[in-house]
Design a protein around this motif. Structure first.
Motif, mmCIF file in Angstrom:
data_model
loop_
_atom_site.group_PDB
_atom_site.id
_atom_site.type_symbol
_atom_site.label_atom_id
_atom_site.label_comp_id
_atom_site.label_asym_id
_atom_site.label_seq_id
_atom_site.Cartn_x
_atom_site.Cartn_y
_atom_site.Cartn_z
ATOM 1 N N ARG A 66 9.526 16.080 -11.937
ATOM 2 C CA ARG A 66 9.600 16.601 -10.377
ATOM 3 C C ARG A 66 10.402 15.824 -9.483
ATOM 4 N N MET A 67 11.483 16.235 -8.688
ATOM 5 C CA MET A 67 12.352 15.373 -7.908
ATOM 6 C C MET A 67 11.627 14.911 -6.911
ATOM 7 N N LYS A 68 10.453 15.692 -6.254
ATOM 8 C CA LYS A 68 9.861 15.156 -5.008
ATOM 9 C C LYS A 68 8.891 14.096 -5.707
ATOM 10 N N SER A 69 8.516 13.996 -6.648
ATOM 11 C CA SER A 69 7.799 12.725 -7.093
ATOM 12 C C SER A 69 8.669 11.499 -7.356
ATOM 13 N N LEU A 70 9.766 11.716 -7.786
ATOM 14 C CA LEU A 70 10.842 10.546 -8.120
ATOM 15 C C LEU A 70 10.861 9.915 -6.771
ATOM 16 N N LEU A 71 11.149 10.877 -5.698
ATOM 17 C CA LEU A 71 11.685 10.285 -4.390
ATOM 18 C C LEU A 71 10.524 9.603 -3.761
ATOM 19 N N SER A 72 9.305 10.199 -3.942
ATOM 20 C CA SER A 72 8.061 9.260 -3.300
ATOM 21 C C SER A 72 7.974 7.988 -3.968
ATOM 22 N N LEU A 73 8.296 7.779 -5.480
ATOM 23 C CA LEU A 73 8.152 6.729 -6.129
ATOM 24 C C LEU A 73 9.204 5.584 -5.816
ATOM 25 N N LEU A 74 10.309 6.216 -5.578
ATOM 26 C CA LEU A 74 11.417 5.322 -5.018
ATOM 27 C C LEU A 74 11.257 4.651 -3.550
ATOM 28 N N TYR A 75 10.489 5.464 -2.617
ATOM 29 C CA TYR A 75 10.453 4.739 -1.554
ATOM 30 C C TYR A 75 9.214 3.863 -1.418
ATOM 31 N N ALA A 76 8.115 4.092 -2.239
ATOM 32 C CA ALA A 76 7.046 3.352 -2.487
ATOM 33 C C ALA A 76 7.698 2.091 -2.966
ATOM 34 N N THR A 77 8.436 1.977 -4.015
ATOM 35 C CA THR A 77 8.988 0.701 -4.502
ATOM 36 C C THR A 77 9.859 -0.109 -3.410
ATOM 37 N N ARG A 78 10.393 0.559 -2.726
ATOM 38 C CA ARG A 78 11.362 -0.127 -1.695
ATOM 39 C C ARG A 78 10.096 -0.802 -0.609
ATOM 40 N N GLY A 79 9.244 -0.191 -0.211
ATOM 41 C CA GLY A 79 8.361 -0.729 0.629
ATOM 42 C C GLY A 79 7.465 -1.829 0.153
ATOM 43 N N LEU A 80 7.215 -1.756 -1.195
ATOM 44 C CA LEU A 80 6.488 -3.119 -1.793
ATOM 45 C C LEU A 80 7.328 -4.238 -1.944
ATOM 46 N N ALA A 81 8.698 -3.906 -2.239
ATOM 47 C CA ALA A 81 9.743 -4.717 -2.578
ATOM 48 C C ALA A 81 10.019 -5.556 -1.277
ATOM 49 N N VAL A 82 10.255 -4.859 -0.071
ATOM 50 C CA VAL A 82 10.297 -5.517 1.181
ATOM 51 C C VAL A 82 8.919 -6.497 1.641
ATOM 52 N N LEU A 83 7.947 -5.910 1.235
ATOM 53 C CA LEU A 83 6.831 -6.693 1.497
ATOM 54 C C LEU A 83 6.538 -7.988 0.845
ATOM 55 N N ALA A 84 7.000 -7.813 -0.407
ATOM 56 C CA ALA A 84 6.882 -9.024 -1.278
ATOM 57 C C ALA A 84 8.138 -10.160 -0.862
ATOM 58 N N PHE A 85 9.179 -9.735 -0.397
ATOM 59 C CA PHE A 85 10.315 -10.465 0.184
ATOM 60 C C PHE A 85 9.878 -11.007 1.406
ATOM 61 N N VAL A 86 9.189 -10.539 2.426
ATOM 62 C CA VAL A 86 8.660 -11.099 3.431
ATOM 63 C C VAL A 86 7.818 -12.294 3.206
ATOM 64 N N LEU B 23 8.152 2.572 7.485
ATOM 65 C CA LEU B 23 8.838 3.732 7.119
ATOM 66 C C LEU B 23 8.822 4.171 5.728
ATOM 67 N N ALA B 24 8.875 3.109 4.693
ATOM 68 C CA ALA B 24 8.888 3.440 3.496
ATOM 69 C C ALA B 24 7.829 4.007 3.003
ATOM 70 N N ALA B 25 6.624 3.298 3.456
ATOM 71 C CA ALA B 25 5.285 4.016 3.222
ATOM 72 C C ALA B 25 5.185 5.882 3.803
ATOM 73 N N GLY B 26 5.709 5.989 4.737
ATOM 74 C CA GLY B 26 5.698 7.051 5.394
ATOM 75 C C GLY B 26 6.478 8.192 4.562
ATOM 76 N N ALA B 27 7.959 7.703 4.089
ATOM 77 C CA ALA B 27 8.622 8.359 3.215
ATOM 78 C C ALA B 27 7.933 8.719 2.068
ATOM 79 N N ALA B 28 7.224 7.925 1.368
ATOM 80 C CA ALA B 28 6.666 7.958 0.137
ATOM 81 C C ALA B 28 5.491 9.381 0.266
ATOM 82 N N LEU B 29 4.964 9.554 1.176
ATOM 83 C CA LEU B 29 4.024 10.391 1.628
ATOM 84 C C LEU B 29 4.619 11.709 1.871
ATOM 85 N N ILE B 30 5.649 11.667 2.679
ATOM 86 C CA ILE B 30 6.026 13.186 3.279
ATOM 87 C C ILE B 30 6.759 14.019 2.222
ATOM 88 N N HIS B 31 7.078 13.480 0.996
ATOM 89 C CA HIS B 31 7.981 14.171 0.095
ATOM 90 C C HIS B 31 6.853 14.962 -0.936
#
Length: 422
Positions: free
Chosen positions: A298-318, A400-408
């Motif tokens: 499902r494309m919406k699930s893939l989008l949620s996964l992408l945004y969640a991955t971004r948020g975790l990656a930024v958190l780890a970088f910070v 924003l990444a966490a919010g985007a992961a949820l709204i899809h």
């Protein structure tokens, strides 16, 4: 391999018949190659930000405003460029866009005021990139390939944009080292003209083909206004737009300010160039993988996964220590997700509304994307000037990444009931 549909009627405008003798790989090469040049030139502009600041003395905030306006204008042009391409043909729109990119990029080094930079970077180059951008290219690819292969096709076209960033970032650095930043930027403007022959391969328009198919079946083709009204009334389309706005924030902030982030950490400029190149390289992998995945999950699930991955990656970088190795690993992870949102987003639009008016409807989403991009580029400069750090932008990015992961998650992938009934 042959492309579809079999066109026995002649489209309007510059639209010669879409011949079944066109090889699918040639269509995808033309679209991906065009996106590689336009996106590659556009995404390497952040490498010149420090040089422009040193040359003009305008300050990072004022120069960021020009880059931010470019993000917004790139989005604003796409719905209109898409609507024109849907009717008068892709070729004319692509030619105009490529020429504008070349002009804007070549004259940028001569601009010494904020308004001059807004004109060159924000209006001409960014507007041209919008005309020869993803909404027109994705729609052309969707029109010219079989429905079962549209997901893979959009992934390949999207990977072209990533390859352009990967290839042109080292080119820009090499030209700057040998010729200086002004000549380097101008040569990139000349290089983008190599995309002009692709306009002949991608000529045609979606609405003429849809009209022919509708005439054969006795159905009606929606006008652009009707299609937009139905899309706006569809809640899933609105959620898709909101998520894509977050995507724009991520991409614009990284493309514009990642070199500044790296410089503020005391690392050499070469690390910034390689970081942008790695984003482009790994996004090729992400785009192709996502193009393959949209036909299986499902494309919406893939989008949620992408945004969640971004948020975790930024958190780890910070939280991580800022070393060249950490920066390059972060760039690689972000690269996998960087433009990988495009294939499932375009796929959802095609799945919900069909190929007719596709360029215009996806162009509206690109406008939402670039509204987010405006704030990503603009706030990056403003926050750094006020606080001397990019930390608060990273915090906003994570939220924003966490919010985007949820709204899809509530998005409905099936066509709206009224369209299915029609």
């Amino acid at each position: 391999m042959q492309v579809t549909p079999n066109s026995r009627s002649r489209p309007a405008g510059d639209a010669a018949p879409v011949k079944v003798s066109y090889a699918l790989w040639l269509v995808l090469l033309a679209a991906a190659g065009t996106f590689a040049l336009t996106m590659g030139v556009r995404q390497t502009m952040g490498l010149y930000l420090s040089s422009v600041n040193t040359s003009t003395g305008l300050g990072i905030a004022n120069i960021s405003l020009a880059f931010a306006f470019g993000q917004l204008w790139w989005g604003l042009t796409q719905p209109f460029a898409g609507a024109i391409a849907d009717r008068v043909g892709t070729a004319r729109v692509l030619i105009a866009g490529v020429v504008l990119i070349a002009i804007g990029t070549v004259i940028t080094p001569f601009m010494t005021t904020t308004w001059g930079l807004i004109l060159a970077i924000g209006v001409l180059a960014a507007g041209g990139a919008g005309m020869a951008g993803p909404s027109v290219l994705m729609a052309a690819s969707t029109r010219m390939v079989p429905a079962a292969q549209r997901g893979l096709a959009t992934g390949i076209v999207n990977a072209g944009g990533s390859f352009g960033q990967f290839a042109l970032a080292p080119v820009a650095m090499g030209l700057t080292a040998s010729l200086g930043w002004m000549a380097s930027m101008q040569w990139l403007g000349v290089l983008v003209l190599l995309a002009l022959p692709a306009a002949w391969i991608l000529k045609g328009n979606s609405n003429a083909i849809a009209a022919a198919a509708a005439s054969a079946s006795g159905a009606a083709v929606l006008t652009a206004r009707q299609a937009l009204a139905r899309a706006v009334a569809t809640p899933s389309y609105g959620l898709l737009a909101a998520g894509f706005m977050v995507c724009g924030f991520h991409i614009a902030f990284l493309a514009t300010h990642l070199p500044g982030v790296i410089e503020s950490c005391g690392m050499p400029p070469a690390i910034a160039g390689w970081a942008l190149a790695l984003i482009g390289l790994f996004n090729i992998v992400g785009s192709l993988g996502m193009g393959w995945a949209v036909g299986r999950w499902r494309m919406k699930s893939l989008l949620s996964l992408l945004y969640a991955t971004r948020g975790l990656a930024v958190l780890a970088f910070v939280l991580a220590p800022k070393t060249p190795a950490v920066v390059l690993v972060f760039a690689a992870v972000m690269g996998v997700t960087f433009l990988s949102t495009v294939p499932p987003t375009a796929g959802l639009v095609a799945k919900m509304f069909g190929p007719a008016n596709m360029a215009m409807l996806f162009g509206v989403l690109m406008l939402a994307h670039q509204i987010g991009g405006f704030f990503g580029a603009f706030l990056g400069g403003q926050v750094f000037q006020v606080t001397g750090s990019y930390d608060w932008v990273w915090y906003i990015d994570i939220a924003l990444a966490a919010g985007a992961a949820l709204i899809h998650l509530p998005i409905r992938e099936a066509r709206p009931a009224r369209l299915a009934a029609a």
